[in-house]
Design an enzyme around this catalytic site. Structure first.
Site, mmCIF file in Angstrom:
data_model
loop_
_atom_site.group_PDB
_atom_site.id
_atom_site.type_symbol
_atom_site.label_atom_id
_atom_site.label_comp_id
_atom_site.label_asym_id
_atom_site.label_seq_id
_atom_site.Cartn_x
_atom_site.Cartn_y
_atom_site.Cartn_z
ATOM 1 N N CYS A 48 0.850 -1.187 0.000
ATOM 2 C CA CYS A 48 0.000 0.000 0.000
ATOM 3 C C CYS A 48 0.890 1.244 0.000
ATOM 4 O O CYS A 48 1.850 1.328 0.769
ATOM 5 C CB CYS A 48 -0.914 0.012 1.225
ATOM 6 S SG CYS A 48 -2.013 1.448 1.267
ATOM 7 N N CYS A 52 0.394 5.263 6.775
ATOM 8 C CA CYS A 52 -0.231 5.109 8.095
ATOM 9 C C CYS A 52 0.774 4.455 9.048
ATOM 10 O O CYS A 52 1.227 3.336 8.794
ATOM 11 C CB CYS A 52 -1.496 4.261 7.993
ATOM 12 S SG CYS A 52 -2.649 4.807 6.695
ATOM 13 N N CYS A 55 0.397 0.725 10.296
ATOM 14 C CA CYS A 55 0.016 -0.355 9.384
ATOM 15 C C CYS A 55 1.198 -1.133 8.813
ATOM 16 O O CYS A 55 2.049 -0.562 8.115
ATOM 17 C CB CYS A 55 -0.824 0.207 8.247
ATOM 18 S SG CYS A 55 -1.454 -1.095 7.161
ATOM 19 N N CYS A 92 -16.283 -9.597 6.147
ATOM 20 C CA CYS A 92 -15.653 -8.342 5.728
ATOM 21 C C CYS A 92 -14.413 -8.655 4.893
ATOM 22 O O CYS A 92 -13.644 -9.557 5.223
ATOM 23 C CB CYS A 92 -15.238 -7.532 6.949
ATOM 24 S SG CYS A 92 -16.561 -7.293 8.143
ATOM 25 N N CYS A 124 -19.319 -6.812 3.825
ATOM 26 C CA CYS A 124 -18.659 -5.545 4.142
ATOM 27 C C CYS A 124 -17.305 -5.527 3.447
ATOM 28 O O CYS A 124 -16.657 -6.573 3.320
ATOM 29 C CB CYS A 124 -18.485 -5.407 5.656
ATOM 30 S SG CYS A 124 -17.607 -3.912 6.183
ATOM 31 N N CYS A 184 -19.523 1.853 8.245
ATOM 32 C CA CYS A 184 -18.769 1.257 9.345
ATOM 33 C C CYS A 184 -17.547 2.138 9.547
ATOM 34 O O CYS A 184 -16.667 2.193 8.680
ATOM 35 C CB CYS A 184 -18.367 -0.180 8.991
ATOM 36 S SG CYS A 184 -17.344 -0.982 10.261
ATOM 37 N N ARG A 256 -18.199 -2.423 17.794
ATOM 38 C CA ARG A 256 -17.390 -3.624 17.554
ATOM 39 C C ARG A 256 -16.065 -3.542 18.317
ATOM 40 O O ARG A 256 -15.258 -2.646 18.079
ATOM 41 C CB ARG A 256 -17.144 -3.799 16.056
ATOM 42 C CG ARG A 256 -18.430 -3.815 15.251
ATOM 43 C CD ARG A 256 -18.206 -4.155 13.774
ATOM 44 N NE ARG A 256 -19.442 -3.959 13.019
ATOM 45 C CZ ARG A 256 -20.443 -4.836 12.942
ATOM 46 N NH1 ARG A 256 -20.326 -6.008 13.554
ATOM 47 N NH2 ARG A 256 -21.539 -4.582 12.259
#
Length: 322
Positions: A48, A52, A55, A92, A124, A184, A256
């Site tokens: 990616c 972040c 991550c 998901c 999701c 979400c 959640r």
């Protein structure tokens, strides 16, 4: 409009009073001892371009996270079937993209969504930023929910991510909501933020219109090779306060209890359920980080007397003054 002062006053209440209030509201809107099981599959891993700091899938950091392209449809269906067999009612699918690509990969995502819907599960996805036209196509495929977390407060956000803005995230959330897909959206605690940042995150979430149908509360799982690798594990009481405050200011939302459960005892997780959490992610991994696993969760449910949602409950319609 829920005021920032109200959120702050709620968050800072004495813990026992806070949990009692949250549990009282929880029982008016949700099944008291029922928890939704969800499964999160990593359908495309690593590489990616985002930065972040939490991550391990960022191409900018040297971690041990796997890298692989978008999985074949048959493999995703097999994972979804296994998730359903283990009691999950929501499947998901996460792909490490900055934004959802058009073309052949988008077509494959659509096929995955349709396959999950055919299994009579909630579908999701979390695929990065999406445009309004892409959100419309996802809705037409039957997508239940789109996950796109705000992560933290607008003020602290630049300390964690520089490759996209807070406004970028809000724009994606708006595109999803406008398409009629459930939002979400949650955040991560334990990244070095203050209580004020946590309160501001909750305030932003509560004032999204409509309020998110699903709010994941994650605790940072420090990963070797990322800039936050040496961050101390957050006090579980912070998670309890986050869950309870979310329950009070967003009564209808499914809260959640997400990443970071491996560092929590059964008693600490029980406090979160008392505070209004009514969903967890099952399985051995959450994308790339460890998760307690099905057998550990089954034991916890037995100890606490919890049951898994067998289907999506019909919630009471009374409204609370907030």
């Amino acid at each position: 409009m829920i005021s920032l002062d109200f959120v702050a006053q709620t968050y800072h209440k004495p813990l026992i009073s806070l949990v009692f209030e949250a549990q009282t509201i929880h029982r008016q809107y949700h099944q008291a001892d029922a928890v939704q099981l969800c499964t999160l599959a990593n359908i495309k891993s690593g590489r990616c371009p985002e930065d972040c700091k939490y991550c391990p899938q960022s191409a900018r950091y040297k971690t041990e996270a796997e890298t692989y392209p978008l999985l074949p449809l048959a493999e995703v269906i097999t994972q979804a079937q296994a998730a359903k067999a283990n009691g999950s009612t929501r499947f998901c699918m996460g792909a490490a993209w900055r934004s959802l690509p058009d073309g052949e990969e988008f077509d494959r995502i659509i096929a995955m969504i349709e396959a999950v819907v055919d299994l009579e599960m909630e579908a999701c996805v979390t695929l990065g930023m999406v445009r309004p036209d892409q959100a419309q196509r996802l809705a037409q495929a039957g997508l239940t929910a789109y996950n796109h977390n705000l992560d933290t407060s607008a003020q602290f956000y630049p300390d964690i991510i520089s490759t996209r803005t807070y406004r970028d995230r809000l724009d994606t959330i708006q595109a999803v909501a406008d398409a009629g897909i459930q939002v979400c959206c949650g955040g991560i605690v334990g990244m070095g933020e203050t209580d004020r940042d946590r309160i501001e995150l909750l305030h932003t979430l509560a004032n999204i219109t409509p309020q998110p149908q699903s709010v994941p509360i994650n605790a940072l799982v420090p990963v070797e090779g990322t800039p936050l690798a040496d961050q101390a594990i957050v006090d579980p009481i912070v998670l309890v306060r986050m869950v309870a405050t979310a329950r009070i200011i967003m009564p209808r939302t499914v809260v959640r209890l997400s990443a970071g459960r491996t560092a929590m005892s059964t008693a600490e997780q029980a406090l979160c359920f008392m505070a209004g959490a009514n969903s967890i992610f099952t399985g051995e991994k959450l994308l790339t980080t460890a998760n307690p696993g099905n057998s550990a969760d089954a034991l916890m449910f037995e100890q606490l007397g919890l049951s898994a949602w067998e289907s999506l409950p019909h919630l009471p319609q009374e409204k609370l003054p907030v």
